[in-house]
Design a protein around this motif. Structure first.
Motif, PDB file in Angstrom:
ATOM      1  N   ASN A   4       0.820  -1.211   0.000  1.00 52.94           N
ATOM      2  CA  ASN A   4       0.000   0.000   0.000  1.00 52.94           C
ATOM      3  C   ASN A   4       0.851   1.257   0.000  1.00 52.94           C
ATOM      4  N   ASP A   5       1.951   1.231   0.766  1.00 53.56           N
ATOM      5  CA  ASP A   5       2.819   2.402   0.823  1.00 53.56           C
ATOM      6  C   ASP A   5       3.470   2.664  -0.533  1.00 53.56           C
ATOM      7  N   GLU A   6       3.811   1.598  -1.266  1.00 52.42           N
ATOM      8  CA  GLU A   6       4.395   1.764  -2.595  1.00 52.42           C
ATOM      9  C   GLU A   6       3.365   2.351  -3.565  1.00 52.42           C
ATOM     10  N   CYS A   7       2.141   1.849  -3.495  1.00 49.64           N
ATOM     11  CA  CYS A   7       1.084   2.374  -4.366  1.00 49.64           C
ATOM     12  C   CYS A   7       0.846   3.858  -4.086  1.00 49.64           C
ATOM     13  N   ASP A   8       0.808   4.214  -2.811  1.00 42.22           N
ATOM     14  CA  ASP A   8       0.574   5.613  -2.439  1.00 42.22           C
ATOM     15  C   ASP A   8       1.741   6.498  -2.871  1.00 42.22           C
ATOM     16  N   HIS A   9       2.963   5.983  -2.746  1.00 38.71           N
ATOM     17  CA  HIS A   9       4.142   6.752  -3.148  1.00 38.71           C
ATOM     18  C   HIS A   9       4.118   7.042  -4.646  1.00 38.71           C
ATOM     19  N   ILE A  10       3.767   6.057  -5.439  1.00 40.32           N
ATOM     20  CA  ILE A  10       3.742   6.245  -6.894  1.00 40.32           C
ATOM     21  C   ILE A  10       2.710   7.303  -7.277  1.00 40.32           C
ATOM     22  N   GLN A  11       1.533   7.254  -6.660  1.00 38.01           N
ATOM     23  CA  GLN A  11       0.506   8.261  -6.946  1.00 38.01           C
ATOM     24  C   GLN A  11       1.003   9.664  -6.588  1.00 38.01           C
ATOM     25  N   LYS A  12       1.575   9.796  -5.412  1.00 32.91           N
ATOM     26  CA  LYS A  12       2.056  11.101  -4.948  1.00 32.91           C
ATOM     27  C   LYS A  12       3.184  11.613  -5.830  1.00 32.91           C
ATOM     28  N   ARG A  13       4.057  10.710  -6.220  1.00 30.12           N
ATOM     29  CA  ARG A  13       5.205  11.093  -7.061  1.00 30.12           C
ATOM     30  C   ARG A  13       4.745  11.540  -8.451  1.00 30.12           C
ATOM     31  N   ALA A  14       3.694  10.908  -8.980  1.00 32.71           N
ATOM     32  CA  ALA A  14       3.250  11.191 -10.341  1.00 32.71           C
ATOM     33  C   ALA A  14       2.332  12.398 -10.439  1.00 32.71           C
ATOM     34  N   LEU A  15       1.613  12.707  -9.368  1.00 34.69           N
ATOM     35  CA  LEU A  15       0.539  13.695  -9.426  1.00 34.69           C
ATOM     36  C   LEU A  15       0.947  15.035 -10.051  1.00 34.69           C
ATOM     37  N   PRO A  16       2.078  15.629  -9.678  1.00 30.95           N
ATOM     38  CA  PRO A  16       2.403  16.960 -10.225  1.00 30.95           C
ATOM     39  C   PRO A  16       2.632  16.979 -11.737  1.00 30.95           C
ATOM     40  N   SER A  17       2.972  15.867 -12.318  1.00 30.21           N
ATOM     41  CA  SER A  17       3.304  15.857 -13.750  1.00 30.21           C
ATOM     42  C   SER A  17       2.252  15.173 -14.614  1.00 30.21           C
ATOM     43  N   MET A  18       1.080  14.863 -14.057  1.00 30.20           N
ATOM     44  CA  MET A  18       0.035  14.200 -14.838  1.00 30.20           C
ATOM     45  C   MET A  18      -0.495  15.145 -15.913  1.00 30.20           C
ATOM     46  N   ARG A  19      -0.621  14.634 -17.136  1.00 32.02           N
ATOM     47  CA  ARG A  19      -1.142  15.393 -18.271  1.00 32.02           C
ATOM     48  C   ARG A  19      -2.103  14.506 -19.067  1.00 32.02           C
ATOM     49  N   ASN A  20      -2.863  15.081 -19.965  1.00 32.03           N
ATOM     50  CA  ASN A  20      -3.736  14.283 -20.828  1.00 32.03           C
ATOM     51  C   ASN A  20      -2.909  13.246 -21.577  1.00 32.03           C
ATOM     52  N   SER A  21      -3.413  12.029 -21.596  1.00 31.88           N
ATOM     53  CA  SER A  21      -2.649  10.931 -22.195  1.00 31.88           C
ATOM     54  C   SER A  21      -2.555  11.083 -23.711  1.00 31.88           C
ATOM     55  N   GLY A  22      -1.430  10.654 -24.246  1.00 34.43           N
ATOM     56  CA  GLY A  22      -1.242  10.617 -25.692  1.00 34.43           C
ATOM     57  C   GLY A  22      -1.271   9.194 -26.199  1.00 34.43           C
ATOM     58  N   VAL A  23      -1.168   9.048 -27.495  1.00 35.88           N
ATOM     59  CA  VAL A  23      -1.096   7.719 -28.122  1.00 35.88           C
ATOM     60  C   VAL A  23      -0.016   7.760 -29.186  1.00 35.88           C
ATOM     61  N   SER A  24       0.410   6.590 -29.610  1.00 33.04           N
ATOM     62  CA  SER A  24       1.351   6.487 -30.719  1.00 33.04           C
ATOM     63  C   SER A  24       0.546   6.289 -32.002  1.00 33.04           C
ATOM     64  N   HIS A  25       0.534   7.290 -32.866  1.00 36.17           N
ATOM     65  CA  HIS A  25      -0.276   7.233 -34.075  1.00 36.17           C
ATOM     66  C   HIS A  25       0.380   6.361 -35.137  1.00 36.17           C
ATOM     67  N   ASN A  26      -0.395   5.433 -35.690  1.00 39.60           N
ATOM     68  CA  ASN A  26       0.117   4.684 -36.835  1.00 39.60           C
ATOM     69  C   ASN A  26      -0.141   5.481 -38.111  1.00 39.60           C
ATOM     70  N   ASP A  27       0.230   4.914 -39.236  1.00 39.03           N
ATOM     71  CA  ASP A  27       0.164   5.666 -40.494  1.00 39.03           C
ATOM     72  C   ASP A  27      -1.255   6.148 -40.808  1.00 39.03           C
ATOM     73  N   GLN A  28      -2.257   5.348 -40.481  1.00 40.65           N
ATOM     74  CA  GLN A  28      -3.639   5.689 -40.825  1.00 40.65           C
ATOM     75  C   GLN A  28      -4.260   6.713 -39.878  1.00 40.65           C
ATOM     76  N   ASP A  29      -3.730   6.822 -38.662  1.00 39.54           N
ATOM     77  CA  ASP A  29      -4.375   7.658 -37.645  1.00 39.54           C
ATOM     78  C   ASP A  29      -3.692   8.997 -37.418  1.00 39.54           C
ATOM     79  N   LYS A  30      -2.682   9.288 -38.194  1.00 40.33           N
ATOM     80  CA  LYS A  30      -1.968  10.547 -37.998  1.00 40.33           C
ATOM     81  C   LYS A  30      -2.918  11.733 -38.114  1.00 40.33           C
ATOM     82  N   GLY A  31      -2.757  12.673 -37.191  1.00 35.94           N
ATOM     83  CA  GLY A  31      -3.577  13.877 -37.208  1.00 35.94           C
ATOM     84  C   GLY A  31      -4.822  13.802 -36.361  1.00 35.94           C
ATOM     85  N   SER A  32      -5.204  12.594 -35.923  1.00 35.57           N
ATOM     86  CA  SER A  32      -6.404  12.455 -35.090  1.00 35.57           C
ATOM     87  C   SER A  32      -6.061  12.742 -33.633  1.00 35.57           C
TER      88      SER A  32
END
Length: 550
Positions: free
Chosen positions: A343-371
């Motif tokens: 539990n302490d490890e799970c809580d540490h990871i959340q706390k460590r990540a919180l300040p830098s959380m941003r909207n998630s991205g994806v890796s676009h393949n050839d057909q999905d570029k620009g979406s």
């Protein structure tokens, strides 16, 4: 997936020379133990000092060649010790191994550095054999023939007539096996006994090098012990004691007893059947900070893992604990481990990540570029860049390496994920299909035309979501199911509910190294308005990538 251009803006191809330079400093004799020191009255280092200069030269040449060829510590190469004096003085040899093969060894070795013995009995075979074929996985049993002729030859150290008996279970199927023998150390001028064995196995199993693998790639088929130890024997032609070294390699197979072949070259935990449980040892913590470990240059990741798997933490400065791998699915191969994180490890990871959380991205393949990424993914995320003295994350990385039996330098940085009410990620693959990224130079450099790819995902659940609250990880193509028409559909498939501290392992590649289209997976929307799903994932490649350094 992730956007490799944004996440890793650095050269991905590390030269062999640079890697060899980093590795040359490492002490390869890491499997010594107190029993050997007490018996011989001196340590491994002192014993080496008393060897002839010729033996030391050969050992050095072999070690350097192995480093240049393998770029990682080959298990068998660690155990080469030229002990010719022991042939003249049998009483100086070390004690016998658990395989009970005491007088059969053509070359006396330091016994404690042979693999642990796994008898090929029905109880042990049941842990590896399947009802249906597993493409790319083969189970072998090794033993010396026990005829009078070969027994006398072994006693007299006459290797020319010795035979190696092999029982082979192709594709790890129950009740289907073949048996054959090969010379353990034959009179050959163009080949050696170990090479002859590999040639025989290649022919019987049709293990021709895959078209998308290059000669020398680590992904070519390899043998492992049932504990996940890599059994490798890279000996260059022209080395004076090449035949003797090859005999050591064959001896190690017999000492191991049961051996696994993975056509893809990397170890995977077989599922056996849905509901099957396997207890394995994993590294629970490392007392020595990573920076100190680097300075000492004592251990590679693989050396450290197996010192601890064997329960020898006198040098590794760590400890082990047992965890249970439970098979949730065979197609795709999905395994779970409860309480892998505290539990302490799970809580540490959340706390460590919180300040830098941003909207998630994806890796676009050839057909999905620009979406926009939000077309498929609405979560927020961040990659955790390891800090030199950040003990918790370093410990978890090493524990993941220990759990999967794949070295830490195959890992990417941990990606932390957060899903709030109704946020989701449509079904997708974690591997990179070479055919879908033809125009992406970055991805092509990353995967080298398909030779390198993500092998597995270790997915960490950092929070609980109650039953019916959504947020499950879904595998819509479980049991060879059809590809869903709607990738956002969460109505059909294997669902894994988030439970804090639990991890699942799912494999994106098959055991022969091919892409597994059935590994399609997604994140179902969080339905509970009050719940937040926190998770993280570790992507593990089939080749060293060096995203994560020690």
């Amino acid at each position: 997936g992730f956007n490799p251009t944004q996440t890793y803006e650095r050269t991905l191809d590390v030269s062999i020379n640079n890697m060899a330079a980093k590795s040359k400093k490492k002490n390869r004799a890491v499997y010594s133990n107190k029993a050997t020191k007490q018996e011989n009255g001196k340590g491994i280092g002192e014993a080496a000092a008393s060897s002839s200069s010729n033996a030391n030269t050969i050992s050095l040449i072999v070690a350097v060649l192995a480093l240049l060829a393998g770029l990682r510590t080959p298990y068998i190469m660690n155990m080469y010790t030229n002990n010719k004096n022991n042939h003249d003085n049998p009483s100086s040899s070390s004690s016998s191994s658990s395989s009970s093969l005491t007088d059969d060894s053509p070359v006396e070795q330091v016994e404690q550095i042979y693999p642990a013995y796994t008898p090929c009995n029905s109880e042990n075979l049941a842990n590896w054999l399947h009802e249906q074929p597993v493409i790319g996985l083969h189970v072998l049993c090794f033993a010396y023939e026990t005829t009078t002729t070969t027994t006398e030859a072994a006693h007299n150290h006459d290797d020319h007539n010795k035979l190696l008996h092999v029982k082979l279970y192709p594709n790890a199927v129950k009740q289907k096996y073949e048996e054959f023998t090969v010379p353990a150390a034959a009179r050959m001028t163009t080949s050696t006994s170990y090479e002859a064995l590999r040639e025989s196995l290649s022919s019987r199993l049709n293990l021709n090098q895959k078209q998308h693998f290059r000669a020398g790639d680590e992904m070519n088929w390899q043998m492992y012990t049932t504990s996940g130890e890599w059994l490798n024997c890279n000996v260059a032609a022209g080395v004076e004691n090449e035949k003797e070294l090859q005999s050591v390699c064959v001896e190690a197979l017999v000492k191991a007893g049961m051996v696994l072949i993975f056509e893809g070259g990397v170890f995977l935990w077989p599922g056996v059947r849905v509901g099957f449980e396997r207890v394995v040892n994993v590294t629970s913590r490392i007392d020595v900070p990573a920076s100190d470990l680097d300075r000492q240059n004592l251990f590679s990741d693989r050396d450290l893992m197996f010192l601890q798997h064997r329960g020898d933490d006198s040098k590794a400065k760590g400890s082990t604990r047992a965890v249970t791998l439970k098979t949730l699915s065979l197609v795709p191969l999905v395994l779970s481990v409860e309480h892998f994180l505290g539990n302490d490890e799970c809580d540490h990871i959340q706390k460590r990540a919180l300040p830098s959380m941003r909207n998630s991205g994806v890796s676009h393949n050839d057909q999905d570029k620009g979406s926009p990424a939000s077309k498929w993914r609405t979560s927020s995320s961040t990659f955790l860049q390891l800090r030199p003295n950040e003990q918790i994350l370093h410990e978890i990385d090493r524990r993941v390496a220990s759990l999967t039996r794949v070295p830490r330098d195959h890992q990417e940085q941990a990606q932390v994920l957060r899903y709030t009410h109704l946020q989701k990620y449509n079904s997708h693959h974690d591997y990179f299909d070479n055919n879908l990224y033809r125009t992406s130079d970055t991805t092509q450099r990353l995967i080298q035309g398909g030779r390198r790819n993500r092998l597995a995902t270790v997915f960490w659940y950092l929070s609980d979501i109650k039953e019916g609250g959504g947020g499950e990880t879904i595998f819509p193509r479980v049991n060879y199911g059809p590809s869903p028409v709607d990738m956002a559909d969460c109505s059909v498939g294997l669902k894994v509910r988030p439970e804090k501290g639990k991890v699942i392992i799912f494999y994106s590649l098959l055991m022969n190294g091919d892409l597994n289209p059935y590994s399609l997976h997604g994140a179902c929307p969080v339905l509970d308005e009050q719940a937040t799903k926190w998770a993280a994932n570790k992507w593990i490649w089939n080749s060293p990538m060096h995203f994560v350094e020690k």
